[in-house]
Motif scaffolding. Structure first.
Motif, PDB file in Angstrom:
ATOM      1  N   LYS A 106       0.796  -1.231   0.000  1.00 37.52           N
ATOM      2  CA  LYS A 106       0.000   0.000   0.000  1.00 37.52           C
ATOM      3  C   LYS A 106       0.825   1.277   0.000  1.00 37.52           C
ATOM      4  O   LYS A 106       0.264   2.353   0.090  1.00 37.52           O
ATOM      5  CB  LYS A 106      -0.905   0.010   1.238  1.00 37.52           C
ATOM      6  CG  LYS A 106      -2.005  -1.022   1.137  1.00 37.52           C
ATOM      7  CD  LYS A 106      -3.038  -0.853   2.217  1.00 37.52           C
ATOM      8  CE  LYS A 106      -4.193  -1.795   1.970  1.00 37.52           C
ATOM      9  NZ  LYS A 106      -5.106  -1.828   3.098  1.00 37.52           N
ATOM     10  N   ASP A 153      -7.883  -9.865  -9.010  1.00 40.04           N
ATOM     11  CA  ASP A 153      -8.310 -11.238  -8.729  1.00 40.04           C
ATOM     12  C   ASP A 153      -8.247 -11.492  -7.227  1.00 40.04           C
ATOM     13  O   ASP A 153      -9.113 -12.145  -6.656  1.00 40.04           O
ATOM     14  CB  ASP A 153      -7.408 -12.266  -9.444  1.00 40.04           C
ATOM     15  CG  ASP A 153      -7.702 -12.333 -10.937  1.00 40.04           C
ATOM     16  OD1 ASP A 153      -6.840 -12.833 -11.688  1.00 40.04           O
ATOM     17  OD2 ASP A 153      -8.792 -11.872 -11.351  1.00 40.04           O
ATOM     18  N   ALA A 154      -7.201 -10.945  -6.606  1.00 36.32           N
ATOM     19  CA  ALA A 154      -7.029 -11.151  -5.166  1.00 36.32           C
ATOM     20  C   ALA A 154      -8.067 -10.356  -4.371  1.00 36.32           C
ATOM     21  O   ALA A 154      -8.578 -10.827  -3.362  1.00 36.32           O
ATOM     22  CB  ALA A 154      -5.630 -10.740  -4.738  1.00 36.32           C
ATOM     23  N   ASP A 155      -8.362  -9.152  -4.822  1.00 36.99           N
ATOM     24  CA  ASP A 155      -9.364  -8.324  -4.131  1.00 36.99           C
ATOM     25  C   ASP A 155     -10.071  -7.458  -5.150  1.00 36.99           C
ATOM     26  O   ASP A 155      -9.583  -6.398  -5.524  1.00 36.99           O
ATOM     27  CB  ASP A 155      -8.692  -7.452  -3.048  1.00 36.99           C
ATOM     28  CG  ASP A 155      -9.693  -6.512  -2.385  1.00 36.99           C
ATOM     29  OD1 ASP A 155      -9.265  -5.648  -1.597  1.00 36.99           O
ATOM     30  OD2 ASP A 155     -10.915  -6.644  -2.641  1.00 36.99           O
ATOM     31  N   SER A 156     -11.236  -7.918  -5.571  1.00 35.09           N
ATOM     32  CA  SER A 156     -11.923  -7.230  -6.666  1.00 35.09           C
ATOM     33  C   SER A 156     -12.520  -5.891  -6.245  1.00 35.09           C
ATOM     34  O   SER A 156     -13.010  -5.154  -7.075  1.00 35.09           O
ATOM     35  CB  SER A 156     -13.019  -8.126  -7.223  1.00 35.09           C
ATOM     36  OG  SER A 156     -13.922  -8.421  -6.186  1.00 35.09           O
ATOM     37  N   ARG A 157     -12.502  -5.566  -4.963  1.00 34.57           N
ATOM     38  CA  ARG A 157     -13.020  -4.276  -4.501  1.00 34.57           C
ATOM     39  C   ARG A 157     -11.900  -3.289  -4.201  1.00 34.57           C
ATOM     40  O   ARG A 157     -12.149  -2.210  -3.678  1.00 34.57           O
ATOM     41  CB  ARG A 157     -13.870  -4.437  -3.232  1.00 34.57           C
ATOM     42  CG  ARG A 157     -15.162  -5.205  -3.379  1.00 34.57           C
ATOM     43  CD  ARG A 157     -16.088  -4.648  -4.456  1.00 34.57           C
ATOM     44  NE  ARG A 157     -16.408  -3.254  -4.315  1.00 34.57           N
ATOM     45  CZ  ARG A 157     -17.450  -2.760  -3.621  1.00 34.57           C
ATOM     46  NH1 ARG A 157     -18.251  -3.577  -2.970  1.00 34.57           N
ATOM     47  NH2 ARG A 157     -17.679  -1.455  -3.578  1.00 34.57           N
ATOM     48  N   ASN A 158     -10.647  -3.641  -4.521  1.00 31.04           N
ATOM     49  CA  ASN A 158      -9.525  -2.749  -4.243  1.00 31.04           C
ATOM     50  C   ASN A 158      -9.622  -1.533  -5.164  1.00 31.04           C
ATOM     51  O   ASN A 158      -9.202  -1.579  -6.319  1.00 31.04           O
ATOM     52  CB  ASN A 158      -8.207  -3.507  -4.467  1.00 31.04           C
ATOM     53  CG  ASN A 158      -6.988  -2.659  -4.176  1.00 31.04           C
ATOM     54  OD1 ASN A 158      -7.059  -1.438  -4.100  1.00 31.04           O
ATOM     55  ND2 ASN A 158      -5.849  -3.310  -4.022  1.00 31.04           N
ATOM     56  N   ASN A 195     -20.114  -7.072  -6.879  1.00 33.45           N
ATOM     57  CA  ASN A 195     -18.875  -6.335  -7.089  1.00 33.45           C
ATOM     58  C   ASN A 195     -19.203  -4.951  -7.620  1.00 33.45           C
ATOM     59  O   ASN A 195     -19.168  -4.704  -8.824  1.00 33.45           O
ATOM     60  CB  ASN A 195     -17.961  -7.090  -8.056  1.00 33.45           C
ATOM     61  CG  ASN A 195     -16.611  -6.432  -8.179  1.00 33.45           C
ATOM     62  OD1 ASN A 195     -16.427  -5.282  -7.772  1.00 33.45           O
ATOM     63  ND2 ASN A 195     -15.660  -7.154  -8.742  1.00 33.45           N
TER      64      ASN A 195
ATOM     65  N   LYS B 262     -19.894  -3.162   0.926  1.00 32.72           N
ATOM     66  CA  LYS B 262     -18.809  -3.530   1.851  1.00 32.72           C
ATOM     67  C   LYS B 262     -19.354  -3.709   3.272  1.00 32.72           C
ATOM     68  O   LYS B 262     -20.484  -3.369   3.558  1.00 32.72           O
ATOM     69  CB  LYS B 262     -17.737  -2.428   1.841  1.00 32.72           C
ATOM     70  CG  LYS B 262     -17.088  -2.223   0.498  1.00 32.72           C
ATOM     71  CD  LYS B 262     -16.016  -3.236   0.213  1.00 32.72           C
ATOM     72  CE  LYS B 262     -14.715  -2.841   0.883  1.00 32.72           C
ATOM     73  NZ  LYS B 262     -13.650  -3.812   0.639  1.00 32.72           N
TER      74      LYS B 262
END
Lengths: 336, 371
Positions: A106, A153-158, A195, B262
């Motif tokens: 980050k 793919d690891a965190d689709s909301r990033n 998503n 969320k």
């Protein structure tokens, strides 16, 4: 505290540990002083460069050192290098930042350095104007897109990854088509209807495609309503779907679209009488009719419908009870 | 307005939460090393927590308060980009104890950081600094150096890291100084408007999805600007859409989420709750459910976590206290439990306790101009 297991240490061990830490801090401070002195003296040597590598590995948040490192590249290394050498140096930087990101994903400054490197990849392997002049660039930008896709793919909301994705797509020498981006959002949405980040990206992509005339807007809109109909029936509780629907209705179509959608949602509500989203959406769209098409609709009927639904919503969605009550008071004069 | 007063809430352990803040001020374990890069922000959360609990003077000795004021001033930096505060001592490589004796050796590359400058000013106000050392002209110059062509502000001059958080900080600093000459308000507001999403929230930058934290910075920034320009920046309809989006973010747990789809997180109780308060819609929040959620985020030994069952940290502790200051639970008056849930009044625009804001008003602006 903070999930650290306490390890019992003897007095001696604690003191030794403390001495070790203090020594590390002194070493870090001494190193910092050396580098800053070199920076002050405009030292663009390789020695200085290696020192920045060392310190940035310990503390990638030290943003002035990233600045210094870029200056060394620009003023020390690049001027004496061929395009191939510059390309190689930047590939090394990309490697180095990738390693750093695996540990500290980050830290903005690492991403920032990466973006700078990508933007400085020179023309090559062919010369400017020849085919293949963007070869190196295309390869690194393609790789970068791949990196972003792995993150999503690891965190689709990033959302920072989505933002970075937009940056990468905008920077590619041979841009990917926006239709392929539309397909990417479809893929993400099909994997998970909630998503919202993907739906959001989809709304941005469609807006752009419509504005450029690359897609027939009304046909495309109809296709989206179809997609949404499916999604609503599959999971009527998913907020993302209803929010996207609201956006879609807002893009145009007027009274006909509003009335048709209200009908469709009413059908779903008849099957799922406790669906809060159906009710809330019907109220929202009926209010739009009242506000924008008052002369062409049965305002009394619509007002009563809204008030009835809002009353039911107070029970069904008590968290927002006060808002529903306030809204009911605002919608036209009481007709009871 | 509420149905059930929170008679079921156990006493709010003010001592334990104060202890958490104090402990974090003195040191953190290695697992928190990521935060070293933002030490000034961390200091603000801890001090702010103690301030909101109303225990700063009783828990922290005058000597400690003096030391911390001094420590904050050693993060002050001045150079070609104006004046401000750095994120922490790591940037000079000097033992902070030694630098106290040096006259400032400010260099061009010791650039201040906009967000840290904001937190430093608030922290100094909480510690009741007299601000005699404040280089007001320098800070205004720094703001000017940070504002970009598109109206946004970068964290440090010339960097690409620019989003609504820094814009809010620039506005808050201008408000505290009562001097807006460092900011081009119309340009900034134009950038801010590009961050608005159709849902009514604000994203970190243009094209981003709406998020609770950045929505707060947008709404608070507009509120701060309005006070100066006397303009209304949002139409009634825009306010309504934003209020609805914010209200929808309160989920069944009683807590607020940051984005559509969320999970709830204690910090959004402040970001979303604060935005609603600024927009005048606080009476529409289910404050009992909110307080109940935050009470479940309490850590048994002190501090408040992002969600029930998680580990506490100063950031979530402070923001939870700030949220509770705006949305205190209704408790039956008179018993000892109810006293523990009473908080001072928070100014939602500056995100500080009223008394601290009063101190700012009387000590931060340039008195020669304003007397």
């Amino acid at each position: 505290m903070h999930g650290i297991r306490r390890v019992r240490q003897t007095q001696e061990e604690r003191q030794a540990s403390k001495r070790k830490e203090l020594a590390k801090i002194e070493e870090f401070n001494a190193l910092t002083q050396r580098i800053l002195a070199r920076k002050k003296g405009n030292d663009w040597s390789d020695e200085a460069f290696q020192l920045t590598t060392k310190l940035l590995q310990i503390n990638p948040e030290f943003y002035t050192l990233w600045n210094y490192r870029r200056n060394i590249l620009l003023k020390g290394k690049f001027p004496n290098s061929s395009p191939e050498q510059v390309h190689e140096l930047l590939e090394d930087e990309l490697s180095m930042t990738m390693t750093a990101l695996k540990v500290r994903p980050k830290v903005y400054w690492i991403w920032n350095h990466r973006m700078w490197c990508l933007e400085h990849i020179p023309k090559g392997p062919a010369s400017d104007g020849e085919p293949g002049a963007d070869g190196w660039k295309q390869v690194v930008w393609n790789k970068e897109l791949f990196v972003v896709e792995k993150m999503l793919d690891a965190d689709s909301r990033n959302f920072q990854a989505w933002n970075y994705r937009r940056f990468v797509l905008a920077s590619m020498p041979t841009p990917r088509s926006e239709s392929s981006e539309l397909a990417y959002t479809s893929k993400k949405i099909e994997a998970n209807f909630s998503n919202f980040s993907a739906w959001h990206q989809r709304s941005k992509t469609l807006t752009s495609l419509w504005a450029q005339g690359k897609l027939d807007e009304s046909k495309s809109r109809e296709a989206e309503f179809e997609l949404l109909r499916n999604a609503m029936y599959t999971d009527p509780n998913d907020q993302s779907v209803w929010m996207y629907h609201r956006w879609l209705v807002g893009t145009g179509g007027g009274k006909d679209v509003l009335e048709r959608e209200i009908s469709a949602i009413q059908e779903l509500l008849d099957e799922q009488p406790d669906s809060k989203w159906c009710m809330e959406s019907i109220v929202h769209y009926k209010r739009l009719l009242l506000n924008n098409y008052a002369k062409d609709v049965d305002t009394q009927h619509l007002t009563r419908d809204c008030k009835d639904l809002l009353e039911r919503l107070e029970t069904l969605d008590p968290m927002r009870r006060l808002r529903y009550r306030e809204l009911a008071g605002e919608i036209g004069p009481s007709t009871s | 307005m509420s149905d059930q007063p929170s008679t079921l809430l156990s006493a709010f352990s003010r001592k334990a939460h104060a202890a958490h803040c104090k402990l974090c001020l003195s040191g953190l374990p290695a697992s928190q090393i990521d935060v070293d890069g933002s030490r000034l922000a961390l200091a603000f959360y801890c001090l702010g927590g103690l301030d909101l609990l109303g225990v700063l003077e009783e828990e922290i000795s005058p000597r400690n308060r003096e030391e911390w004021r001094t420590w904050l001033w050693t993060q002050h930096a001045k150079g070609k980009y104006g004046s401000g505060f750095r994120p922490g001592p790591f940037m000079t490589g000097r033992d902070p104890r030694i630098s106290l004796q040096d006259p400032a050796d400010y260099t061009n590359y010791d650039t201040p950081h906009l967000i840290m400058t904001y937190t430093a000013l608030l922290s100094l106000a909480i510690l009741r600094d007299d601000f005699s050392k404040l280089d007001r002209k320098g800070i205004i110059a720094f703001l000017r150096c940070c504002q970009r062509q598109d109206g946004s502000f970068s964290t440090v001059p010339g960097s690409n890291e620019n989003d609504l958080r820094t814009l809010y900080c620039a506005f808050a600093i201008s408000n505290m100084l009562d001097d807006w000459s460092g900011v081009d308000i119309p340009q900034a507001v134009a950038f801010l408007a590009t961050c608005r999403t159709y849902e009514g929230g604000y994203g970190q930058s243009t094209f981003c999805e709406g998020q609770g934290g950045t929505t707060y910075t947008a709404i608070a920034a507009l509120g701060l600007a309005s006070a100066v320009t006397k303009k209304e920046y949002l139409t009634r309809s825009e306010k309504q859409v934003t209020i609805e989006w914010l209200l929808r973010n309160q989920d069944d747990s009683g807590g607020f989420r940051g984005r559509t789809g969320k999970e709830a997180d204690a910090c959004y109780c402040f970001w979303c709750g604060g935005s609603l308060k600024i927009l005048g819609a606080e009476s529409l929040v289910n404050s009992e459910a909110l307080a109940t959620y935050l009470s479940r985020c309490r850590f048994k030994y002190g501090g408040i976590a992002k969600a029930p069952g998680e580990s506490p940290d100063p950031y979530h502790t402070y923001l939870s206290l700030a949220a509770l200051s705006m949305y205190p639970p209704q408790v039956h008056d008179g018993n000892s439990t109810s006293e523990t849930w009473k908080f001072g009044v928070l100014d939602p625009l500056l995100n500080a306790r009223e008394e601290t804001v009063a101190w700012i008003r009387s000590h931060v602006p340039d008195r020669k101009v304003h007397s």
